[in-house]
Design a protein around this motif. Structure first.
Motif, mmCIF file in Angstrom:
data_model
loop_
_atom_site.group_PDB
_atom_site.id
_atom_site.type_symbol
_atom_site.label_atom_id
_atom_site.label_comp_id
_atom_site.label_asym_id
_atom_site.label_seq_id
_atom_site.Cartn_x
_atom_site.Cartn_y
_atom_site.Cartn_z
ATOM 1 N N ASP A 219 0.864 -1.177 0.000
ATOM 2 C CA ASP A 219 0.000 0.000 0.000
ATOM 3 C C ASP A 219 0.900 1.227 0.000
ATOM 4 N N TYR A 220 0.977 1.891 -1.142
ATOM 5 C CA TYR A 220 1.903 3.020 -1.259
ATOM 6 C C TYR A 220 1.377 4.271 -0.561
ATOM 7 N N GLN A 221 0.071 4.330 -0.280
ATOM 8 C CA GLN A 221 -0.465 5.478 0.436
ATOM 9 C C GLN A 221 -0.020 5.493 1.889
ATOM 10 N N THR A 222 -0.027 4.312 2.529
ATOM 11 C CA THR A 222 0.426 4.212 3.922
ATOM 12 C C THR A 222 1.878 3.757 4.023
ATOM 13 N N ASN A 223 2.469 3.440 2.852
ATOM 14 C CA ASN A 223 3.847 2.950 2.811
ATOM 15 C C ASN A 223 4.022 1.701 3.665
ATOM 16 N N ARG A 224 3.055 0.771 3.549
ATOM 17 C CA ARG A 224 3.084 -0.465 4.313
ATOM 18 C C ARG A 224 2.869 -1.658 3.377
ATOM 19 N N LEU A 225 3.448 -2.778 3.752
ATOM 20 C CA LEU A 225 3.154 -4.033 3.069
ATOM 21 C C LEU A 225 2.012 -4.683 3.839
ATOM 22 N N ILE A 226 0.844 -4.754 3.220
ATOM 23 C CA ILE A 226 -0.330 -5.321 3.882
ATOM 24 C C ILE A 226 -0.265 -6.838 3.805
ATOM 25 N N PRO A 227 -0.226 -7.525 4.939
ATOM 26 C CA PRO A 227 -0.101 -8.996 4.905
ATOM 27 C C PRO A 227 -1.298 -9.650 4.230
ATOM 28 N N GLY A 228 -1.040 -10.759 3.557
ATOM 29 C CA GLY A 228 -2.098 -11.576 2.983
ATOM 30 C C GLY A 228 -2.229 -12.859 3.786
ATOM 31 N N VAL A 229 -3.292 -13.598 3.540
ATOM 32 C CA VAL A 229 -3.539 -14.843 4.274
ATOM 33 C C VAL A 229 -2.380 -15.825 4.104
ATOM 34 N N LEU A 230 -1.752 -15.819 2.929
ATOM 35 C CA LEU A 230 -0.695 -16.787 2.648
ATOM 36 C C LEU A 230 0.691 -16.327 3.092
ATOM 37 N N VAL A 270 5.133 -17.926 -2.554
ATOM 38 C CA VAL A 270 4.019 -16.978 -2.459
ATOM 39 C C VAL A 270 4.397 -15.724 -3.228
ATOM 40 N N GLU A 271 3.471 -15.266 -4.039
ATOM 41 C CA GLU A 271 3.712 -14.079 -4.852
ATOM 42 C C GLU A 271 3.296 -12.822 -4.082
ATOM 43 N N TYR A 272 4.229 -11.875 -3.946
ATOM 44 C CA TYR A 272 3.959 -10.605 -3.270
ATOM 45 C C TYR A 272 3.677 -9.546 -4.326
ATOM 46 N N ASN A 273 2.598 -8.793 -4.105
ATOM 47 C CA ASN A 273 2.153 -7.808 -5.085
ATOM 48 C C ASN A 273 2.628 -6.411 -4.688
ATOM 49 N N PHE A 274 3.596 -5.886 -5.438
ATOM 50 C CA PHE A 274 4.085 -4.529 -5.198
ATOM 51 C C PHE A 274 3.480 -3.540 -6.201
ATOM 52 N N GLU A 275 2.299 -3.889 -6.721
ATOM 53 C CA GLU A 275 1.491 -3.072 -7.637
ATOM 54 C C GLU A 275 2.146 -2.922 -9.000
ATOM 55 N N TYR A 276 3.370 -2.414 -9.050
ATOM 56 C CA TYR A 276 4.047 -2.204 -10.327
ATOM 57 C C TYR A 276 4.824 -3.446 -10.777
ATOM 58 N N TYR A 277 5.017 -4.369 -9.863
ATOM 59 C CA TYR A 277 5.680 -5.627 -10.185
ATOM 60 C C TYR A 277 5.337 -6.641 -9.105
ATOM 61 N N LYS A 278 5.577 -7.901 -9.394
ATOM 62 C CA LYS A 278 5.324 -8.964 -8.432
ATOM 63 C C LYS A 278 6.620 -9.724 -8.157
ATOM 64 N N MET A 279 6.751 -10.196 -6.922
ATOM 65 C CA MET A 279 7.964 -10.891 -6.532
ATOM 66 C C MET A 279 7.603 -12.183 -5.798
ATOM 67 N N GLU A 280 8.189 -13.298 -6.226
ATOM 68 C CA GLU A 280 7.948 -14.579 -5.563
ATOM 69 C C GLU A 280 8.881 -14.757 -4.377
ATOM 70 N N MET A 281 8.307 -15.169 -3.237
ATOM 71 C CA MET A 281 9.076 -15.442 -2.027
ATOM 72 C C MET A 281 8.909 -16.920 -1.669
ATOM 73 N N ILE A 282 9.998 -17.552 -1.268
ATOM 74 C CA ILE A 282 9.914 -18.967 -0.911
ATOM 75 C C ILE A 282 9.163 -19.135 0.400
ATOM 76 N N ALA A 283 8.517 -20.282 0.550
ATOM 77 C CA ALA A 283 7.727 -20.583 1.742
ATOM 78 C C ALA A 283 7.999 -22.020 2.177
ATOM 79 N N ASP A 284 7.548 -22.348 3.366
ATOM 80 C CA ASP A 284 7.635 -23.727 3.869
ATOM 81 C C ASP A 284 6.378 -23.974 4.686
#
Length: 405
Positions: A219-230, A270-284
């Motif tokens: 969320d670029y308005q609050t400058n925060r990464l809003i957590p998702g369920v995954l 898990v794919e993280y959505n940075f609005e202008y691009y997406k980045m995959e992060m490894i999970a376990d």
């Protein structure tokens, strides 16, 4: 994680300050009295703090007096509004924890008595037997499902080869209806919650898929990464209940959420959505699917038709027994593993024979059998695969395939 919510693999110099925010979403009942804050860590390379690892921070909390005055004037029913206010505070108003000491936590740190016992064969065997009896009981005396459930609970990603997450073992219990899942599914969910430190359950419906925020989003308005369920801590257990899923139409969000779940299941990413691009992060994440038929949304490594022969029995498990089971799962799950050269030849010969007998077997099936062999050995506290345990895996797989016919 930097303050702006972007992940970075680079390290910082020892003079740097690392800032990160605590999770302000998905607040559990146990965390209702907690205060979201910005953690400032000094004299520590950024590479020491990795996404989805669990840390303990000890330090000095500094906060704005006006914010605390407002918080103290609110009652418990308005907690959510306070949370929203804290998230949207300007940077200079956000409470800060100036960290003096921090440490990464593993599963053993969540054991109440933290018994640092060596996993001796006899002790492991006895604990394994009692836990297996418990799993068999809550699964209506379905011994095959109980054995597979035990292997599933011991699984973890221990290596990555290209796009393959080696060591994962997701499980799909089929032949469950809305009625039966209310009995057996609830028993399994409660049992997993009692055994593991991080658990999550998703009641999968068309409406849920169409509306849920599964992927973390910037969320670029609050400058925060809003957590998702995954966005789950490493080692988390996720139950997906598909028994409520009915015919319906998925919108664009629903299609994307289905893709995210499948991606987590297959690749442990898990794919993280940075609005202008997406980045995959490894999970376990250990994934258990409860469904009527074989799941197409999240195809699991193991599919087993659930065949209980009795009603699930509710038993009050003594606290010391629960703690012993937790210790067992945490200890044997982290054991190293190897295959001796002689045993390796036996396994290779058996896999070749299996492939010749059934041409439908692919590389994933053979890899899964090796993972099951590793987990079977670990379940007995062993660090190398024995012929006995390999035979147990082959018999378990034979019985599972018979049910699928």
């Amino acid at each position: 994680m930097r303050e702006n919510g972007h992940a970075s693999p680079s390290s910082q110099s020892k003079d740097s300050v690392i800032e990160g925010t605590s999770n302000t979403n998905f607040v559990t009942n146990a965390e209702r009295n907690s205060l979201p804050c910005l953690v400032k860590i000094y004299d520590c390379p950024e590479s020491e703090l990795k996404l989805n690892e669990v840390f303990e921070f000890v330090g000095v909390l500094t906060l704005d007096s006006d914010v605390m005055a407002d918080k103290n004037d609110q009652d418990e029913s308005s907690y959510g509004f306070i949370e929203d206010e804290l998230v949207h505070l300007p940077p200079e108003k956000v409470p800060r924890l100036h960290c003096l000491i921090h440490r990464k936590l593993d599963v053993n740190d969540f054991l109440h008595s933290s018994p640092m016992m060596e996993p001796k064969p006899q002790l492991v065997k006895e604990t394994r037997e009692s836990l297996l009896r418990h799993l068999t009981s809550i699964l209506g005396n379905d011994g095959i499902a109980a054995h597979l459930m035990l292997l599933h609970l011991l699984s973890r990603v221990h290596a990555r080869i290209d796009n393959v997450a080696v060591g994962k073992l997701s499980l799909n219990l089929t032949c469950l209806s809305k009625e039966s899942v209310s009995v057996f599914g609830n028993q399994v969910r409660l049992s997993v919650q009692n055994l593991l430190p991080f658990t999550q359950c998703i009641p999968l419906t068309v409406n849920y898929l169409n509306t849920a925020s599964l992927a973390p989003k910037k969320d670029y308005q609050t400058n925060r990464l809003i957590p998702g369920v995954l966005q789950l801590a490493d080692g988390s257990h996720l139950i997906i209940d598909e028994t409520q899923l009915e015919t319906g139409t998925l919108n664009s969000t629903g299609v994307e959420n289905a893709r995210l779940l499948k991606n987590l299941m297959e690749f442990q990413k898990v794919e993280y959505n940075f609005e202008y691009y997406k980045m995959e992060m490894i999970a376990d994440v250990q994934m258990l699917i409860l469904s009527e038929g074989k799941s197409n949304i999240v195809p699991a490594d193991l599919v087993i038709p659930f065949q209980p022969s009795s009603a699930a029995s509710f038993e009050v498990v003594p606290a010391e027994t629960l703690e012993a089971w937790r210790w067992y799962l945490a200890s044997v799950r982290s054991l190293p593993h190897s295959i001796e050269s002689d045993m390796q030849k036996v396994v290779e010969s058996d896999l070749v024979a299996a492939r010749q007998a059934d041409r439908s077997l692919g590389g994933q099936d053979l890899s899964r059998l090796l993972t099951m062999g590793r987990l079977m050995s670990a379940s007995f506290g062993e660090t190398s695969l024995s012929l006995e345990h390999w035979q147990m895996v082959k018999e378990l797989e034979r019985l599972r395939r018979e049910r699928l016919k």
